[in-house]
Motif scaffolding. Structure first.
Motif, PDB file in Angstrom:
ATOM      1  N   LYS A 353       0.827  -1.267   0.185  1.00  0.00           N
ATOM      2  CA  LYS A 353       0.020  -0.055   0.148  1.00  0.00           C
ATOM      3  C   LYS A 353       0.896   1.279   0.005  1.00  0.00           C
ATOM      4  CE  LYS A 353      -4.069   0.019   0.468  1.00  0.00           C
ATOM      5  NZ  LYS A 353      -5.282   0.194  -0.418  1.00  0.00           N
ATOM      6  N   HIS A 387      -3.875   8.337   3.064  1.00  0.00           N
ATOM      7  CA  HIS A 387      -3.028   7.298   2.988  1.00  0.00           C
ATOM      8  C   HIS A 387      -3.121   6.347   4.075  1.00  0.00           C
ATOM      9  CE1 HIS A 387       1.234   5.513   1.719  1.00  0.00           C
ATOM     10  NE2 HIS A 387       0.198   4.597   1.389  1.00  0.00           N
ATOM     11  N   ASP A 390      -6.260   4.291   4.413  1.00  0.00           N
ATOM     12  CA  ASP A 390      -6.355   3.112   3.409  1.00  0.00           C
ATOM     13  C   ASP A 390      -5.630   1.980   4.052  1.00  0.00           C
ATOM     14  OD1 ASP A 390      -7.599   4.890   1.964  1.00  0.00           O
ATOM     15  OD2 ASP A 390      -5.887   5.410   0.719  1.00  0.00           O
TER      16      ASP A 390
END
Length: 410
Positions: A353, A387, A390
């Motif tokens: 990620k 971010h 996520d």
């Protein structure tokens, strides 16, 4: 030379500016595009941290020194200070050939003592607390026939600081509001006198730490209540000066208070967005715009960044805390089964990620979890808060129990 004046006028300030010549830098006033977008005001920054000693203080010190009589210059001067005022007096005293003594508290960090000595001053460490140091400095002045250079409660000092106001209006003549950090009041007294004498419609507003509201208390007839230390140590003054208060009552429009958290946030913004190093006092004007956005929205606002002398360790801490506050560095506590490869799965999720693992600590023994379970503390760097969210969602969707920024290890 006139070593005594009984009031402050814009003529005194103009005379100081003329006398400075090239000895004091005309510091830049810059338009802060990103801060303007963030705050909704047109933000201009007057960078007094660009002076040689990284502080506005040398303006007032120099003006006082230049206005001494020849006999006073020969005998020398003394100042009580452990910070910016000490360096300003030491630097310009040495440059002008005036013997300079600086009284500092006994616990003053060695680096401040050595820096002041390197600028040409004789340093005498006396008194456990600063008020004791100031008292001892007055005694030494009397015993040795030295002239005291007060850090703020002196009209020549105020006139020197007021030259900032003249420079500011030369650079941005149509400013609506000027925000000034306030400790003893010398800076704002000088700036307010200069600005109000030229354009009375411009508002001059002082900004202070909630923990040291010297001018705010004087304006509102409140008693002093000790509240600990402050990031804005340069304006951590218990009482406003008598002369400065008289000037402030005449020219200052308002005084705003800011919290330690707001000062820290403003410091971080100036560092990361404007790429300018400032001390806590210098960040207070921006902190006021952040705290009171409705007061400044749509207005052209000048911030006096008064100095840039900040401890490097404190600076590093503030930068890291800023990253944590912005969601760019986060600590996770992740529960996982005590089997081979469990930690590798977590690492893969985070890596895929785009996250960056800064630190990992894996715990088996000192935990309240069942014997077949363990946990890891992971310090994670991400681009921004979204971010991070996520990555957090992905970890939880894979069945991991995740606690964000846990206060304890077990």
């Amino acid at each position: 030379m006139n070593d005594q004046i009984n009031q402050l006028s814009v003529e005194d300030i103009k005379s100081a500016l003329d006398a400075f010549g090239g000895s004091i830098k005309h510091t830049p006033t810059t338009y802060a595009i990103t801060l303007s977008k963030i705050t909704g005001a047109e933000i201009y920054i007057k960078n007094e941290n660009a002076q040689f000693t990284s502080s506005f203080k040398e303006r007032g010190a120099l003006n006082k020194l230049m206005n001494l009589t020849d006999e006073q210059k020969k005998r020398g001067v003394i100042a009580a200070s452990a910070g910016n005022h000490a360096q300003g007096v030491a630097f310009h005293g040495s440059r002008l050939g005036i013997p300079t003594t600086i009284a500092m508290p006994l616990g003053t960090p060695f680096v401040k003592v050595s820096n002041t000595e390197e600028l040409g001053a004789k340093v005498v460490q006396v008194g456990e607390r600063f008020d004791e140091t100031a008292e001892e400095a007055m005694k030494m002045a009397e015993e040795q026939n030295l002239t005291v250079v007060h850090p703020f409660d002196d009209y020549h000092v105020m006139a020197g600081q007021g030259t900032i106001g003249l420079e500011l209006l030369e650079d941005v003549s149509d400013v609506d509001v000027v925000l000034v950090p306030v400790g003893g009041g010398g800076l704002i007294a000088g700036i307010a006198t200069a600005i109000k004498s030229i354009n009375s419609k411009i508002k001059v507003i002082g900004v202070q730490s909630e923990r040291f509201p010297s001018l705010y208390r004087a304006m509102n007839d409140e008693e002093y209540v000790p509240q600990g230390s402050t990031l804005a140590e340069g304006i951590a003054v218990k009482n406003i000066g008598e002369k400065t208060l008289e000037v402030c009552k005449k020219y200052v429009d308002d005084v705003l208070l800011v919290s330690e958290e707001e000062i820290e946030k403003a410091l971080g913004l100036l560092l990361t967005i404007e790429k300018t190093v400032c001390e806590g006092a210098g960040a207070c004007p921006l902190a006021a715009v952040i705290r009171y956005p409705e007061v400044f929205k749509g207005k052209k606002v000048a911030l006096i960044v008064s100095g840039g002398n900040i401890d490097t360790r404190l600076l590093a801490s503030i930068l890291m805390r800023s990253l944590v506050r912005d969601g760019r560095i986060t600590r996770l506590k992740i529960e996982l089964p005590d089997i081979p490869g469990a930690l590798s799965i977590i690492s893969s999720i985070i890596g895929n990620k785009g996250g960056n693992i800064i630190d990992v600590s894996h715990h088996r023994l000192f935990t309240e979890l069942p014997a077949k379970e363990t946990y890891s503390n992971i310090t994670l760097e991400t681009r921004d808060s979204q971010h991070f969210e996520d990555i957090l969602e992905e970890l939880r969707s894979e069945g991991f129990v995740v606690t964000v920024n846990p206060n304890i290890d077990m």
